[in-house]
Design an enzyme around this catalytic site. Structure first.
Site, PDB file in Angstrom:
ATOM      1  N   HIS A 116      -2.661   2.441   8.323  1.00  0.00           N
ATOM      2  CA  HIS A 116      -3.765   1.641   7.779  1.00  0.00           C
ATOM      3  C   HIS A 116      -3.916   0.378   8.615  1.00  0.00           C
ATOM      4  CE1 HIS A 116      -6.230  -0.772   5.156  1.00  0.00           C
ATOM      5  NE2 HIS A 116      -5.264  -1.635   4.922  1.00  0.00           N
ATOM      6  N   GLU A 132     -17.121  12.384  22.785  1.00  0.00           N
ATOM      7  CA  GLU A 132     -15.899  13.078  22.372  1.00  0.00           C
ATOM      8  C   GLU A 132     -15.484  12.841  20.913  1.00  0.00           C
ATOM      9  OE1 GLU A 132     -12.930  12.815  25.453  1.00  0.00           O
ATOM     10  OE2 GLU A 132     -14.417  13.467  26.910  1.00  0.00           O
ATOM     11  N   HIS A 142     -12.906  -3.383   3.961  1.00  0.00           N
ATOM     12  CA  HIS A 142     -11.454  -3.622   4.061  1.00  0.00           C
ATOM     13  C   HIS A 142     -10.868  -3.069   5.367  1.00  0.00           C
ATOM     14  CE1 HIS A 142      -7.305  -3.825   1.953  1.00  0.00           C
ATOM     15  NE2 HIS A 142      -7.128  -3.566   3.223  1.00  0.00           N
ATOM     16  N   HIS A 176      -7.196  -2.857   9.985  1.00  0.00           N
ATOM     17  CA  HIS A 176      -8.459  -3.541   9.705  1.00  0.00           C
ATOM     18  C   HIS A 176      -9.289  -3.692  10.986  1.00  0.00           C
ATOM     19  CE1 HIS A 176      -5.991  -5.829   6.348  1.00  0.00           C
ATOM     20  NE2 HIS A 176      -6.170  -4.558   6.033  1.00  0.00           N
ATOM     21  N   GLU A 215       0.826  -1.216   0.000  1.00  0.00           N
ATOM     22  CA  GLU A 215       0.000   0.000   0.000  1.00  0.00           C
ATOM     23  C   GLU A 215       0.861   1.268   0.000  1.00  0.00           C
ATOM     24  OE1 GLU A 215      -2.868  -0.577  -0.689  1.00  0.00           O
ATOM     25  OE2 GLU A 215      -3.630  -2.360   0.322  1.00  0.00           O
TER      26      GLU A 215
END
Ligand code: 13P
Ligand code: ZN
Length: 270
Positions: free
Chosen positions: A139, A169, A210, A141, A116
């Protein structure tokens, strides 16, 4: 030359990915993190005149010419990073308008940066335009955010409002909201460009079915951003099937804006 194993940026990266794994956000090799390093930070620990090898990136990013990143390796398990940092992480410097990455340290088994990398580098470019202090793209999951993308509208305003309503919050932590991409093929320049585009207006971008991308000034802040959104998604998944008797009203959100000195994304509150 100082020992890189004591470098605060490396120590912090190891602690962060270990914690991400502990949170269940990064099964197997899931997830990737990149941290923009200052030139003098790198120079204190590495001889930057000599590259170990050069890796083509498959995209161009002239804005990042000469910039160095500590980044997780493709196919690497976050749970193993603490035991073998130089096998699972690498430091690369972008050259040739971003089309090449010089490996300065790490990926010691011959590996390379995350698949990525396009989404990371293009997101750095996008975030740096909005916030020159941005350093991190992350990134992962997380299960509840992912689950939400199966049962909730993917409209960005609706998705954001639902998350804001789940914890008081949330609007304070991510007043810019959450942008959402439909399912796309991962590991491509296309999803990289689409993510970067979404990063111009928010620091959180959901990849439907994803995972999520977050961006921030440091690893702690970015982790906290994802952690807060994921907590909100968890509450949503606990209550979505139940009659909702109470919520955080828009009037309450406006009070939060005033009290904490934040401004909700334009048009997202009634
Ligand atoms: P990498 O192992 O290449 O980082 O890929 C993991 C991932 O989460 C892909 O989206
Ligand atoms: Zn992923």
């Amino acid at each position: 030359m100082k020992d890189i194993m004591n470098a605060p940026f490396l120590v912090e990266m190891i602690r962060t990915v270990t914690n991400m794994y502990a949170h269940g956000w990064d099964e197997r090799n899931g997830g990737n993190v990149s941290l923009l390093l200052e030139a003098d930070e790198v120079g204190a620990y590495l001889d930057t005149r000599q590259a170990i090898r050069t890796i083509p990136t498959g995209f161009s990013a002239p804005e990042l010419e000469g910039k160095s990143f500590l980044v997780t390796g493709t196919g690497k398990y976050f749970k193993n990073v603490q035991y073998d940092p130089s096998g699972n992480l690498g430091i690369v410097r972008l050259t040739d308008g971003g089309e090449k990455a010089e490996l300065l340290w790490g990926f010691s088994d011959g590996g390379q940066f995350t698949s990525e990398f396009p989404a990371h580098m293009m997101s750095h470019v996008a975030r740096l335009k909005t916030d020159p202090d941005n350093r991190v793209v992350m990134h992962c999951h997380p299960a509840n955010l992912l689950a939400m993308t199966y049962v909730h509208s993917l409209d960005e305003r609706e998705f954001t409002r639902t998350l804001w309503q789940m914890c008081t919050e949330c609007i304070v932590v991510f007043p810019d909201g959450v942008n959402v991409l439909p399912w796309m093929l991962c590991g491509t320049n296309e999803i990289g460009m689409a993510t970067a585009e979404k990063m111009t207006t928010a620091r959180l971008v959901v990849w439907s079915q994803h995972g999520i991308y977050g961006a921030g000034k440091n690893l702690d802040e970015t982790f906290g951003l994802i952690e807060t959104a994921e907590k909100a998604a968890e509450i949503y998944m606990k209550i979505a099937h139940l009659p909702r008797l109470h919520t955080i009203s828009d009037e309450a959100m406006h009070q939060l804006e005033a009290h904490f000195g934040v401004k909700a994304r334009e048009g997202y509150l009634n």
